[in-house]
Write a protein that holds these residues in place. Sequence first.
Motif, PDB file in Angstrom:
ATOM      1  N   ALA A 202       0.797  -1.283  -0.127  1.00 43.48           N
ATOM      2  CA  ALA A 202       0.014   0.062   0.008  1.00 43.48           C
ATOM      3  C   ALA A 202       0.704   1.224   0.037  1.00 43.48           C
ATOM      4  O   ALA A 202       0.741   2.069  -0.700  1.00 43.48           O
ATOM      5  N   ARG A 203       1.804   1.233   0.724  1.00 45.48           N
ATOM      6  CA  ARG A 203       2.680   2.567   0.871  1.00 45.48           C
ATOM      7  C   ARG A 203       3.353   2.809  -0.543  1.00 45.48           C
ATOM      8  O   ARG A 203       3.558   3.663  -0.946  1.00 45.48           O
ATOM      9  N   LYS A 204       3.990   1.894  -1.005  1.00 48.00           N
ATOM     10  CA  LYS A 204       4.770   1.770  -2.090  1.00 48.00           C
ATOM     11  C   LYS A 204       4.014   2.314  -3.361  1.00 48.00           C
ATOM     12  O   LYS A 204       4.199   2.975  -4.063  1.00 48.00           O
ATOM     13  N   TRP A 205       2.448   1.672  -3.464  1.00 53.51           N
ATOM     14  CA  TRP A 205       1.657   2.200  -4.457  1.00 53.51           C
ATOM     15  C   TRP A 205       1.650   3.682  -4.511  1.00 53.51           C
ATOM     16  O   TRP A 205       1.669   4.050  -5.363  1.00 53.51           O
ATOM     17  N   VAL A 206       1.412   4.224  -3.161  1.00 56.98           N
ATOM     18  CA  VAL A 206       1.185   5.807  -3.067  1.00 56.98           C
ATOM     19  C   VAL A 206       2.396   6.609  -3.517  1.00 56.98           C
ATOM     20  O   VAL A 206       2.398   7.285  -4.254  1.00 56.98           O
ATOM     21  N   ILE A 207       3.610   5.959  -2.972  1.00 53.43           N
ATOM     22  CA  ILE A 207       4.795   6.573  -3.474  1.00 53.43           C
ATOM     23  C   ILE A 207       4.994   6.366  -4.940  1.00 53.43           C
ATOM     24  O   ILE A 207       5.418   7.580  -5.615  1.00 53.43           O
ATOM     25  N   ASP A 208       4.575   5.539  -5.536  1.00 52.51           N
ATOM     26  CA  ASP A 208       4.943   5.087  -6.946  1.00 52.51           C
ATOM     27  C   ASP A 208       3.722   5.888  -8.033  1.00 52.51           C
ATOM     28  O   ASP A 208       4.151   6.251  -9.119  1.00 52.51           O
ATOM     29  N   ASN A 209       2.487   6.319  -7.432  1.00 50.34           N
ATOM     30  CA  ASN A 209       1.750   6.969  -8.096  1.00 50.34           C
ATOM     31  C   ASN A 209       1.171   8.291  -7.658  1.00 50.34           C
ATOM     32  O   ASN A 209       0.463   9.096  -8.531  1.00 50.34           O
ATOM     33  N   PHE A 210       1.558   8.814  -6.292  1.00 50.43           N
ATOM     34  CA  PHE A 210       1.073  10.032  -6.098  1.00 50.43           C
ATOM     35  C   PHE A 210       2.337  11.174  -5.455  1.00 50.43           C
ATOM     36  O   PHE A 210       1.840  11.922  -4.803  1.00 50.43           O
ATOM     37  N   SER A 211       3.502  10.550  -5.628  1.00 50.65           N
ATOM     38  CA  SER A 211       4.335  11.364  -5.064  1.00 50.65           C
ATOM     39  C   SER A 211       4.547  12.751  -5.938  1.00 50.65           C
ATOM     40  O   SER A 211       3.940  12.741  -7.198  1.00 50.65           O
ATOM     41  N   THR A 212       5.078  13.863  -5.191  1.00 48.48           N
ATOM     42  CA  THR A 212       5.288  14.959  -5.962  1.00 48.48           C
ATOM     43  C   THR A 212       6.198  14.694  -7.335  1.00 48.48           C
ATOM     44  O   THR A 212       5.789  15.396  -8.199  1.00 48.48           O
ATOM     45  N   GLU A 213       7.210  13.759  -7.201  1.00 49.16           N
ATOM     46  CA  GLU A 213       8.074  13.589  -8.464  1.00 49.16           C
ATOM     47  C   GLU A 213       7.176  13.115  -9.511  1.00 49.16           C
ATOM     48  O   GLU A 213       7.434  13.413 -10.694  1.00 49.16           O
ATOM     49  N   VAL A 214       6.179  12.265  -9.213  1.00 45.68           N
ATOM     50  CA  VAL A 214       5.463  11.516 -10.215  1.00 45.68           C
ATOM     51  C   VAL A 214       4.222  12.510 -10.864  1.00 45.68           C
ATOM     52  O   VAL A 214       4.175  12.617 -12.115  1.00 45.68           O
ATOM     53  N   ILE A 215       3.635  12.932  -9.944  1.00 45.34           N
ATOM     54  CA  ILE A 215       2.504  13.859 -10.375  1.00 45.34           C
ATOM     55  C   ILE A 215       3.014  15.197 -11.229  1.00 45.34           C
ATOM     56  O   ILE A 215       2.672  15.556 -12.089  1.00 45.34           O
ATOM     57  N   GLY A 216       4.335  15.897 -10.613  1.00 45.08           N
ATOM     58  CA  GLY A 216       4.869  16.991 -10.889  1.00 45.08           C
ATOM     59  C   GLY A 216       5.407  16.772 -12.436  1.00 45.08           C
ATOM     60  O   GLY A 216       5.109  17.613 -13.457  1.00 45.08           O
ATOM     61  N   ALA A 217       5.928  15.548 -12.561  1.00 47.64           N
ATOM     62  CA  ALA A 217       6.380  14.973 -14.078  1.00 47.64           C
ATOM     63  C   ALA A 217       5.297  14.863 -15.061  1.00 47.64           C
ATOM     64  O   ALA A 217       5.487  15.535 -16.145  1.00 47.64           O
ATOM     65  N   LYS A 218       4.093  14.326 -14.532  1.00 47.54           N
ATOM     66  CA  LYS A 218       2.945  14.387 -15.433  1.00 47.54           C
ATOM     67  C   LYS A 218       2.574  15.889 -15.878  1.00 47.54           C
ATOM     68  O   LYS A 218       1.958  16.222 -17.034  1.00 47.54           O
ATOM     69  N   LEU A 219       2.387  16.478 -14.848  1.00 49.58           N
ATOM     70  CA  LEU A 219       1.951  18.111 -15.190  1.00 49.58           C
ATOM     71  C   LEU A 219       2.927  18.706 -15.912  1.00 49.58           C
ATOM     72  O   LEU A 219       2.560  19.452 -16.824  1.00 49.58           O
ATOM     73  N   GLU A 220       4.408  18.300 -15.956  1.00 50.59           N
ATOM     74  CA  GLU A 220       5.189  19.003 -16.783  1.00 50.59           C
ATOM     75  C   GLU A 220       4.920  18.733 -18.251  1.00 50.59           C
ATOM     76  O   GLU A 220       5.065  19.662 -19.184  1.00 50.59           O
ATOM     77  N   GLN A 221       4.589  17.484 -18.289  1.00 56.27           N
ATOM     78  CA  GLN A 221       4.400  17.008 -19.819  1.00 56.27           C
ATOM     79  C   GLN A 221       2.857  17.548 -20.342  1.00 56.27           C
ATOM     80  O   GLN A 221       2.930  18.096 -21.398  1.00 56.27           O
ATOM     81  N   ILE A 222       1.816  17.814 -19.502  1.00 57.97           N
ATOM     82  CA  ILE A 222       0.726  18.326 -19.676  1.00 57.97           C
ATOM     83  C   ILE A 222       0.736  19.863 -20.250  1.00 57.97           C
ATOM     84  O   ILE A 222       0.441  20.390 -21.209  1.00 57.97           O
ATOM     85  N   PHE A 223       1.770  20.770 -19.246  1.00 58.78           N
ATOM     86  CA  PHE A 223       1.868  21.991 -19.690  1.00 58.78           C
ATOM     87  C   PHE A 223       2.890  22.188 -21.011  1.00 58.78           C
ATOM     88  O   PHE A 223       2.835  23.332 -21.523  1.00 58.78           O
TER      89      PHE A 223
END
Length: 223
Positions: A202-223
Motif C-alpha cells: 500500500a505504501r509503495k503504491w502511493v509513493i509510485d503513483n502519488f508522489s510529488t515527483e510522479v505527479i509533477g512530471a505528469k503536469l510538466e508533460q501536460i503543460f
Amino acid sequence: MFRNQLRKSVPNLLQGFKIFKEKNPQCKTKLLFHTNWKEGWGIEKLCKETGVDISEILTTYICRKCRNYDVRPFDGHEANCKKCQSEKSCVTTSVALGTTESQLNEVYNLMDVYCHPFTSGGQEIPIQEAKLAELITLVTNYSCGEDSCTPESGGMPLDWTEYREPGTQFIKASTCPKSINQKLTEVFFMHPDKKNKIGEIARKWVIDNFSTEVIGAKLEQIF
C-alpha cells in the motif's frame, strides 16, 4: 479520517462495526472517528440508533489553548485538557483546528486497519495517507475508490448498492454494512506477516503513483 459530511457513510460504518462486534464478541475492538462531532452526521444519535456503545468509539481531541491532542472515548463537544488543565478547551478536530502532520501520522499509526465507506468522491486523500502509514485500506468500490481497493494498491473493495442523489440524479453508492463486516473480519484474523506485506504494498503504491515527483512530471508533460 474524514470531514463530517453527508457523503461520508457514517451510518453504514457504524452498522458494519455493529455486525462485526456481534459476530466476534471475543474481539476487543474500538472504532476511531478522527472528525468533528458537531458537523454533519449526528454520531451520538446514530450510535443509539444502531446500538453501538458510544464508549467503543474513540475520537481525537485537540486543545484550543496548548494544542495538545489525545485520542479517547467521546465525552462531549468540549472536554478538559489533560496537559494544560484548561477547562472545556478540548474539541474534536475540524478544518479550523486540527492536528499537525506529525500528530496525524501518529493517529494513523494507532489503527490496525483503515475503513473508508463513502458515497462518491474525486480524490479521498485520507485513503492515500492511510496507505502511507502501511495500513490495509477498505474502500467503497466506486468512483475514485476503484483505484484504491485493488490488491496492487494494498486495498480491499467494499460492496455497494446504487441510489440517485435527489435533484442532480448523480449515481451515489450506499456501502453494504455486511461487506464492511466481512472485510474487517478478514483483516482481523489475517496472519501478521501477510498483513504487514499488504501494508508495504500500500505504501509503495502511493509513493509510485502519488508522489510529488510522479505527479509533477505528469503536469510538466501536460503543460
